[in-house]
Design an enzyme around this catalytic site. Structure first.
Site, PDB file in Angstrom:
ATOM      1  N   GLY A  83     -11.754  32.113  -4.115  1.00 49.90           N
ATOM      2  CA  GLY A  83     -12.523  32.509  -5.297  1.00 49.90           C
ATOM      3  C   GLY A  83     -13.843  33.076  -4.842  1.00 49.90           C
ATOM      4  N   VAL A 120      -9.964  27.350  -0.751  1.00 54.89           N
ATOM      5  CA  VAL A 120      -9.439  25.979  -0.811  1.00 54.89           C
ATOM      6  C   VAL A 120      -8.259  25.880   0.171  1.00 54.89           C
ATOM      7  CG1 VAL A 120      -8.474  24.175  -2.295  1.00 54.89           C
ATOM      8  CG2 VAL A 120     -10.109  25.798  -3.259  1.00 54.89           C
ATOM      9  N   ASP A 139     -15.482  24.610 -18.522  1.00 58.52           N
ATOM     10  CA  ASP A 139     -14.491  25.614 -18.105  1.00 58.52           C
ATOM     11  C   ASP A 139     -13.094  25.001 -18.061  1.00 58.52           C
ATOM     12  OD1 ASP A 139     -13.638  28.147 -17.440  1.00 58.52           O
ATOM     13  OD2 ASP A 139     -14.045  27.928 -15.306  1.00 58.52           O
ATOM     14  N   LYS A 161     -12.363  22.252  -0.021  1.00 50.08           N
ATOM     15  CA  LYS A 161     -12.985  23.428  -0.634  1.00 50.08           C
ATOM     16  C   LYS A 161     -14.132  23.854   0.260  1.00 50.08           C
ATOM     17  CE  LYS A 161     -13.922  24.474  -5.433  1.00 50.08           C
ATOM     18  NZ  LYS A 161     -14.092  23.859  -6.737  1.00 50.08           N
TER      19      LYS A 161
HETATM   20  P1  AMP Z   1     -11.188  25.560  -8.063  1.00 49.76           P
HETATM   21  O1  AMP Z   1     -12.190  26.446  -7.504  1.00 49.76           O
HETATM   22  O2  AMP Z   1     -11.596  24.130  -8.047  1.00 49.76           O
HETATM   23  O3  AMP Z   1     -10.730  26.033  -9.419  1.00 49.76           O
HETATM   24  O4  AMP Z   1      -9.902  25.654  -7.121  1.00 49.76           O
HETATM   25  C1  AMP Z   1      -9.153  26.844  -6.984  1.00 49.76           C
HETATM   26  C2  AMP Z   1      -7.680  26.496  -6.839  1.00 49.76           C
HETATM   27  O5  AMP Z   1      -7.492  25.664  -5.695  1.00 49.76           O
HETATM   28  C3  AMP Z   1      -7.106  25.703  -8.015  1.00 49.76           C
HETATM   29  O6  AMP Z   1      -6.648  26.513  -9.071  1.00 49.76           O
HETATM   30  C4  AMP Z   1      -5.966  25.002  -7.331  1.00 49.76           C
HETATM   31  O7  AMP Z   1      -4.879  25.899  -7.208  1.00 49.76           O
HETATM   32  C5  AMP Z   1      -6.514  24.699  -5.934  1.00 49.76           C
HETATM   33  N1  AMP Z   1      -7.105  23.364  -5.868  1.00 49.76           N
HETATM   34  C6  AMP Z   1      -8.378  22.997  -6.203  1.00 49.76           C
HETATM   35  N2  AMP Z   1      -8.561  21.686  -6.027  1.00 49.76           N
HETATM   36  C7  AMP Z   1      -7.400  21.192  -5.574  1.00 49.76           C
HETATM   37  C8  AMP Z   1      -6.943  19.877  -5.210  1.00 49.76           C
HETATM   38  N3  AMP Z   1      -7.756  18.820  -5.274  1.00 49.76           N
HETATM   39  N4  AMP Z   1      -5.674  19.738  -4.799  1.00 49.76           N
HETATM   40  C9  AMP Z   1      -4.864  20.813  -4.718  1.00 49.76           C
HETATM   41  N5  AMP Z   1      -5.221  22.058  -5.051  1.00 49.76           N
HETATM   42  C10 AMP Z   1      -6.476  22.258  -5.466  1.00 49.76           C
END
Ligand code: AMP
Length: 407
Positions: free
Chosen positions: A29, A34, A160, A58
């Site tokens: 992103g 991640v 969000d 992350k």
């Molecule tokens: P985020 O920026 O937190 O929205 O994360 C981006 C993407 O990473 C999410 O839509 C998930 O596909 C994946 N993701 C984030 N956190 C996790 C987690 N704790 N376990 C597995 N996948 C994750």
């Protein structure tokens, strides 16, 4: 002296690879990437077996000035997510294991969640071609509300909520993720709406925000939960509008298309339904809309549930007036949850099939993804169901959906 201290601190700092082995890359992103990783140290399970622990790391991008990476501080988004995740502990909120700083990048280590709502919705609409079982929907919704009620009780707004941010573990436990936009709202120092810093992905954005409200309330999250409930029922976003983009002068545009989508289902709001509607900054724009009938019942009748209580709950979450909109706590006690099938903390209980596992890829040279992961890495279930997300352009990101906004 300071340089000496810094060098000492750098050499003593625990490096990510000392503790974790990266399995592959999940998603990227604007903020960073991640990864899926396993802890190098295994733990003994109750039956004495060595157990591997899996995490999602992350990695935030370092601040960038020109072409040079400089460490000027951490982004507001990372900072918020870290401070909130450290404080919040609840079974329906993704838990933060630790935070590591390496090469000027923050690494947040989260418990791993195998699924998310978006992936499950896609699986049902594209592969199974049948609705999500009502028991699973009800369990998802109850747990999501349980997490939201906890956030709200702690004066935190998520801001969000959308299917991609609602994670689900392999054991069927819902975990609200992505607290990067979340915010404590008890006594905001500045309005939570700030010119171009509009938040909440447009399909899930509450009518008061679309009408220019500057006051964020818990009701904004509940509207989003209502939209998510409807999407779980029909496998399609209920209000799939197109976002009007900002002009060169950074004027916030009026979101006519998104409001039309809402009016199409709920009718045009009246003063009886929303007594303070005429105090909304964009109220004058409403005169350009024709009148629309309320078709929510028709919409609900076409979905997979025939529970009147379910319809009642959906209507109360999609109430126009934010003051009248049901609260998370109120929703948890709604009669819909007393009806059979009753919700459970294992949303997959009794289910014979398994959802495809999260797609993990290797095309990344940022965090030493092993060469073995040179193609898409999936677990058994993923292999069985044949790479659903890749095939449908849904590899961990919500493609085709409105972009995520960060403040
Ligand atoms: P985020 O920026 O937190 O929205 O994360 C981006 C993407 O990473 C999410 O839509 C998930 O596909 C994946 N993701 C984030 N956190 C996790 C987690 N704790 N376990 C597995 N996948 C994750």
């Amino acid at each position: 002296m300071l340089a000496e201290f810094r060098t000492k601190r750098e050499t003593e700092r625990i490096r990510v690879e000392e503790k974790y082995q990266v399995i592959g890359f999940i998603s990227s992103g604007t903020y960073g990437r991640v990864y899926k990783a396993r802890a190098k140290k295994t733990v003994k399970s109750a039956d004495g077996e060595e157990k591997e622990l899996v995490y999602a790391i992350k990695k935030f991008k370092p601040d960038k000035e020109g072409d040079i990476h400089t460490y000027t501080g951490i982004s507001q988004s990372a900072c918020r997510e870290i401070s909130l995740c450290r404080e919040l502990q609840h079974q329906n909120i993704i838990s933060l294991q630790e935070v590591l700083l390496e090469d000027n990048s923050i690494h947040m280590v989260f418990e791993y969640a195998e699924h998310d709502f978006l992936q499950i919705i896609h699986h049902h609409s594209q592969n199974e071609r049948k609705p999500i079982p009502e028991f699973t929907i009800k369990s998802f919704l109850w747990q999501l509300l349980n997490g939201v009620a906890y956030l709200h009780a702690n004066w935190v707004l998520h801001r969000d909520l959308k299917p991609a941010n609602i994670l689900v573990t392999a054991d069927g436990v819902v975990k609200i993720g992505d607290l990067g936009l979340a915010r404590i709202y008890e006594r905001p120092l500045q309005p939570l709406f700030n010119g171009d810093k509009v938040v909440v992905t447009i399909w899930y954005r509450a009518p008061e925000l679309l009408l220019g409200s500057r006051h964020y309330t818990k009701a904004i999250d509940i509207w989003a939960v209502g939209c998510i409930f409807a999407e779980l029922l029909t496998l399609r976003p209920i209000f799939k509008g197109e976002e009007a983009k900002m002009d060169n002068k950074k004027n916030v545009p009026f979101q006519k298309n998104q409001l039309t989508k809402i009016f199409d289902v709920l009718g045009k709001p009246t003063k009886e339904q929303w007594p303070t509607i005429d105090q909304q900054p964009e109220y004058h724009n409403l005169s350009s809309f024709r009148s629309y009938p309320n078709r929510l019942r028709e919409f609900y009748n076409s979905c997979s549930s025939n529970s009147d209580a379910g319809f009642g709950l959906l209507s109360e979450m999609l109430e126009y007036d934010p003051v009248r909109r049901i609260t998370a706590e109120g929703a948890l006690h709604h009669p819909y949850f007393d009806e059979d099938p009753k919700p459970s903390m294992d949303s997959f209980e009794g289910q014979r099939f398994q959802y495809p596992l999260r797609v993990v890829k290797s095309e990344d040279n940022d965090m030493k993804v092993p060469p073995a992961a040179n193609s898409t890495v999936q677990g058994q279930a993923g292999a069985t169901h044949g790479g659903t997300r890749g095939k449908h352009g849904h590899s961990g990101k919500d493609e085709g959906r409105p972009p995520k906004r960060r403040v």
